[in-house]
Design an enzyme around this catalytic site. Sequence first.
Site, PDB file in Angstrom:
ATOM      1  N   SER A 276       0.822  -1.209   0.000  1.00 51.14           N
ATOM      2  CA  SER A 276       0.000   0.000   0.000  1.00 51.14           C
ATOM      3  C   SER A 276       0.860   1.264   0.000  1.00 51.14           C
ATOM      4  O   SER A 276       1.721   1.409  -0.853  1.00 51.14           O
ATOM      5  CB  SER A 276      -0.938  -0.066   1.207  1.00 51.14           C
ATOM      6  OG  SER A 276      -2.097   0.667   0.948  1.00 51.14           O
ATOM      7  N   HIS A 417      -7.590  -5.655  -0.009  1.00 48.40           N
ATOM      8  CA  HIS A 417      -6.359  -4.894   0.230  1.00 48.40           C
ATOM      9  C   HIS A 417      -5.642  -5.435   1.472  1.00 48.40           C
ATOM     10  O   HIS A 417      -6.012  -5.106   2.599  1.00 48.40           O
ATOM     11  CB  HIS A 417      -6.786  -3.441   0.450  1.00 48.40           C
ATOM     12  CG  HIS A 417      -5.674  -2.464   0.517  1.00 48.40           C
ATOM     13  ND1 HIS A 417      -4.888  -2.153  -0.561  1.00 48.40           N
ATOM     14  CD2 HIS A 417      -5.213  -1.703   1.543  1.00 48.40           C
ATOM     15  CE1 HIS A 417      -4.001  -1.237  -0.209  1.00 48.40           C
ATOM     16  NE2 HIS A 417      -4.167  -0.958   1.068  1.00 48.40           N
TER      17      HIS A 417
HETATM   18  C1  GCU Z   1      -5.375   4.839   1.748  1.00 42.02           C
HETATM   19  C2  GCU Z   1      -4.757   5.608   0.597  1.00 42.02           C
HETATM   20  C3  GCU Z   1      -3.943   4.701  -0.315  1.00 42.02           C
HETATM   21  C4  GCU Z   1      -2.961   3.888   0.496  1.00 42.02           C
HETATM   22  C5  GCU Z   1      -3.657   3.180   1.620  1.00 42.02           C
HETATM   23  C6  GCU Z   1      -2.721   2.446   2.600  1.00 42.02           C
HETATM   24  O1  GCU Z   1      -6.363   3.979   1.268  1.00 42.02           O
HETATM   25  O2  GCU Z   1      -5.798   6.261  -0.093  1.00 42.02           O
HETATM   26  O3  GCU Z   1      -3.263   5.463  -1.281  1.00 42.02           O
HETATM   27  O4  GCU Z   1      -2.280   2.990  -0.334  1.00 42.02           O
HETATM   28  O5  GCU Z   1      -4.369   4.115   2.413  1.00 42.02           O
HETATM   29  O6  GCU Z   1      -1.552   2.757   2.682  1.00 42.02           O
HETATM   30  O7  GCU Z   1      -3.229   1.589   3.323  1.00 42.02           O
END
Ligand code: GCU
Length: 436
Positions: A276, A417
Amino acid sequence: MNNILLRSYRNLTSKIVVTALTLMAATSGYAQPAGFNYDESKVPEYTLPALLTDSAGQPVADAEAWMSKRRPEVLALFQQHVFGHIPETIPKIRTRLRSEVTDALDGIAVRREITVFFTDDDAGPSMDILVYTPANADGPVPCFLGYNFNGNHSVDADPAIHLSTSWVRDDKKRGNINNKATEQTRGTASSRWPMKMIVERGYGVATIYYGDVDPDFDDGFHNGIHAMTEPDRKLDRSGDAGGSISAWAWGMSRALDVLEVDSRIDGNKVAIFGHSRLGKTSLWGGASDQRFAMVISNDSGCGGAALSRRKFGETVQRINTSFPHWFCINHRQYNDNENALPVDNHMLLALIAPRPVYVASAVDDKWADPRGEMLSLFHAGPVYKLFGKTPLPTDELPDVDHPVQNDVGYHIRSGGHDVKDFDWIQYMNFADKHLK
Ligand code: GCU
């Protein structure tokens, strides 16, 4: 009057709903914030900036021209317009072995905690590297290196791992209270860090709490290593000064400095990994520091592997608004103006060539634009070809849970995710090919 009250009540409730959705997306990753495009047929038409034409309009015909001319240009564009410069300050690092156990993970691993001090004095910023290596290794081993989100003590329930004392995001459910981790946080991220499985396959694995290097909130770039690496900073920051992602990338390079001279680790075989926002970091860190032998991006999305011009899921405007400290200030001029960006993220992946790069997506993680992540890797292909490497064969998504691995790797996993064993197994299969 009643109308005004009603209107402000509606405004407030819609703000609460948006905030709640955002929080759900950030924490679970399964909910996709409303008001963004998740429909492939609504992706705007776009033209990607040319990878293999240099700033003078000349074609880049071979690997030598890429390395000596075009690659430095592309790197400079990312420094200028996206992430900002990674601090050039390289402090004289001091390390101190904080703990060492030779029978960790049911006896199969040596587990060490190494504190890395960036200043002469212990009060300055420092980071703790938690590193596992196979106890039975008869020489240095290849190693995965990546940040964690909640402190080293969160990656394994082992009560002997020091509880992080750095700033953490409040999270009552997890046990982060008043920006401090509590005992309750131990092991809460262990599903993302299958240490035993990794060590059993002959790899080392090293992790650092990213907040040791720069706490993840917008404080005007004063905390973390910013204060230390920008000593002569004026009130106004320049537009191309690095944001937090550059600071975190800098920390990864300092960790590599340490692993390079560690007798249990093969410093020429360190893979940088991240999920992420930390996947965005692993790509930028791996692109900038060519000592990383392999680069892995897990669900990195916008600003990571995904193509910005697709505006699918998270957008440049949204990321710069929610996280104003991640990128450089210049990046804000591309809010809702992606086509003006002189780069797109296929060029970030191309900076990693000819080294092996792995991009992973998850089907339900639409916020991160799985198809855009894959397309970036596909469009980095021409640079890999200059080196005689085999890129992604097509611009079609492979079947779910069916990895494609040659000189670059890609999979789209079922689920949302997160980092799962499935992901790690693919990274190790890929590393078996390239690092062993
Ligand atoms: C949020 C953000 C993302 C990121 C994510 C994370 O969703 O919008 O860009 O990748 O956090 O790091 O968990």
